[in-house]
Design an enzyme around this catalytic site. Structure first.
Site, short mmCIF file in Angstrom:
data_model
loop_
_atom_site.label_atom_id
_atom_site.label_comp_id
_atom_site.label_asym_id
_atom_site.label_seq_id
_atom_site.Cartn_x
_atom_site.Cartn_y
_atom_site.Cartn_z
N GLY A 55 -6.46 22.72 -59.99
CA GLY A 55 -6.85 21.74 -59.59
C GLY A 55 -6.26 19.69 -60.11
O GLY A 55 -6.29 18.64 -59.59
N LYS A 92 -16.38 26.12 -55.18
CA LYS A 92 -16.69 25.46 -56.27
C LYS A 92 -18.49 24.57 -56.24
O LYS A 92 -19.26 25.39 -54.95
CB LYS A 92 -15.83 24.24 -57.34
CG LYS A 92 -14.58 25.35 -57.41
CD LYS A 92 -13.40 24.33 -58.79
CE LYS A 92 -12.26 25.42 -58.10
NZ LYS A 92 -11.76 25.08 -59.09
N ASN A 132 -12.63 30.20 -53.03
CA ASN A 132 -13.27 29.27 -54.34
C ASN A 132 -13.66 27.25 -53.85
O ASN A 132 -13.16 26.95 -54.13
CB ASN A 132 -12.93 29.40 -55.34
CG ASN A 132 -13.77 28.68 -56.81
OD1 ASN A 132 -15.63 28.08 -56.18
ND2 ASN A 132 -13.78 28.79 -58.03
N GLU A 136 -4.85 32.30 -62.49
CA GLU A 136 -4.54 31.19 -62.63
C GLU A 136 -4.43 30.43 -63.39
O GLU A 136 -5.38 30.23 -64.29
CB GLU A 136 -6.15 30.40 -62.32
CG GLU A 136 -6.89 31.71 -61.21
CD GLU A 136 -7.95 30.84 -60.41
OE1 GLU A 136 -8.25 30.14 -58.97
OE2 GLU A 136 -8.77 30.13 -60.69
N SER A 179 -4.13 25.23 -57.04
CA SER A 179 -3.32 24.41 -56.61
C SER A 179 -2.32 24.91 -55.41
O SER A 179 -1.82 23.87 -54.90
CB SER A 179 -2.35 23.24 -57.30
OG SER A 179 -2.90 22.89 -58.54
N HIS A 186 -13.74 32.33 -63.98
CA HIS A 186 -13.14 31.08 -63.77
C HIS A 186 -13.10 30.68 -65.17
O HIS A 186 -13.48 30.31 -65.81
CB HIS A 186 -13.56 30.85 -62.78
CG HIS A 186 -12.79 29.46 -62.29
ND1 HIS A 186 -12.57 28.67 -62.62
CD2 HIS A 186 -12.30 29.53 -61.37
CE1 HIS A 186 -11.65 27.82 -62.17
NE2 HIS A 186 -11.14 28.41 -61.20
N GLU A 228 -13.21 27.70 -65.47
CA GLU A 228 -14.58 26.64 -65.44
C GLU A 228 -15.50 26.96 -66.16
O GLU A 228 -15.71 26.36 -67.26
CB GLU A 228 -14.72 25.77 -64.24
CG GLU A 228 -13.34 24.75 -63.85
CD GLU A 228 -13.24 24.60 -62.46
OE1 GLU A 228 -14.14 25.66 -61.38
OE2 GLU A 228 -12.51 24.72 -61.72
P1 PGA Z 1 -7.91 24.88 -56.91
O1 PGA Z 1 -8.83 25.59 -57.51
O2 PGA Z 1 -6.77 25.23 -55.33
O3 PGA Z 1 -8.37 23.19 -56.36
O4 PGA Z 1 -6.90 24.53 -58.05
C1 PGA Z 1 -8.19 26.79 -57.71
C2 PGA Z 1 -9.17 27.89 -58.18
O5 PGA Z 1 -9.43 26.73 -59.54
O6 PGA Z 1 -10.07 28.85 -58.16
#
Ligand code: PGA
Length: 258
Positions: free
Chosen positions: A176, A15, A13, A170, A215, A98, A100
């Site tokens: 992140g 983003k 992803n 997740e 992460s 997701h 976010e």
């Molecule tokens: P990250 O994000 O690996 O940067 O923690 C994972 C995600 O949001 O899918």
């Protein structure tokens, strides 16, 4: 629970990152290397880079998809992108729900379930994200929250379509942040998720990959992928580096097939 029929999947992803030039460079790097056999890989660039993904990855084993989809078919929905447009650009997958999107754009469990349904109707495989916040985890609500997020999808999607859905656990607090649950903690939630799916349909659960995300990096991938019910990963930050993303892919293949 048998995992033999599940094809492991590694999804990247991206983003809201990159430029036309950096997207091209990353796609070319991925397109030019030998990929591990027996696992699936997919990348999720921002919408403006989907055409590049289609052109560069077309002859490769790496699929591509979008990070979101509109809940409506078409029409006066300024700024939105429809499932049929994504299909037109060769997307095989789409991420829905997701954290976010849930957190910053107010997507409810019902909205996520509707997005999942419209994606399926257009032949796209939705990767449905579920996960608890730190506060919910600390209050012991992980199963409660994940269970409700999942129930919305399991109620809405017909059993025969459910077999095309991918789930991703997740934990919001791991995204992140550099923090991850222990492999066993993550495994426990994956087992819970599979139990919920199995209650709806026992056969589906034997084919549906449940990915871990949050992460996930080259330094912790093997430990997580060694868990029998973690069927792959949804990688954010680390997927922006072709070497690291491929390293994680090789670890996934190694953990699942030796
Ligand atoms: P990250 O994000 O690996 O940067 O923690 C994972 C995600 O949001 O899918």
């Amino acid at each position: 629970m048998s995992i033999i029929m599940i094809t492991p999947l590694l999804a990247g992803n991206w983003k809201m990152n990159g430029s036309r030039a950096s997207a091209e460079s990353l796609l070319l790097q991925l397109a030019q290397v030998k990929l591990p056999d027996a696992i699936e890989m997919a990348v999720f660039p921002s919408y403006p880079f989907l055409l590049q993904a289609q052109q560069i990855l077309n002859q490769t084993a790496i699929a591509w998809g979008a990070q979101d989809v509109c809940v409506e078919e078409k029409g006066a929905f300024t700024g939105e992108v429809s499932a049929s447009m994504l299909a037109d650009f060769g997307c095989r997958f789409v991420i829905v729900g997701h954290s976010e999107r849930r957190q910053f754009y107010g997507e409810s469990n019902e909205c996520v379930a509707c997005k999942c349904q419209i994606a399926l109707a257009h032949g796209l495989t939705p990767i449905v994200c579920v996960g608890e916040t730190l506060d919910e985890k600390e209050r012991g609500l992980t199963q409660n929250v994940v269970g409700r997020q999942l129930a919305a999808v399991l109620t809405k999607v017909a059993t025969d379509a459910l077999v095309k859905v991918v789930l991703a656990y997740e934990p919001v607090w791991a995204i992140g942040t550099g923090l991850t649950p222990s492999a066993q903690e993550a495994e426990n939630v994956h087992v819970f998720i599979k139990q919920q799916v199995a209650e709806k349909n026992r056969l589906v659960v034997e084919k549906m990959p449940v990915l871990y995300g949050g992460s996930l990096k080259a330094t912790n991938a093997s430990e997580l992928f060694a868990m029998p019910n973690i069927d792959g990963g949804l990688v954010g930050g680390a997927s922006l580096d072709a070497h690291e993303f491929l390293d994680i892919a090789r670890q996934l293949a190694q953990c699942k097939f030796g």
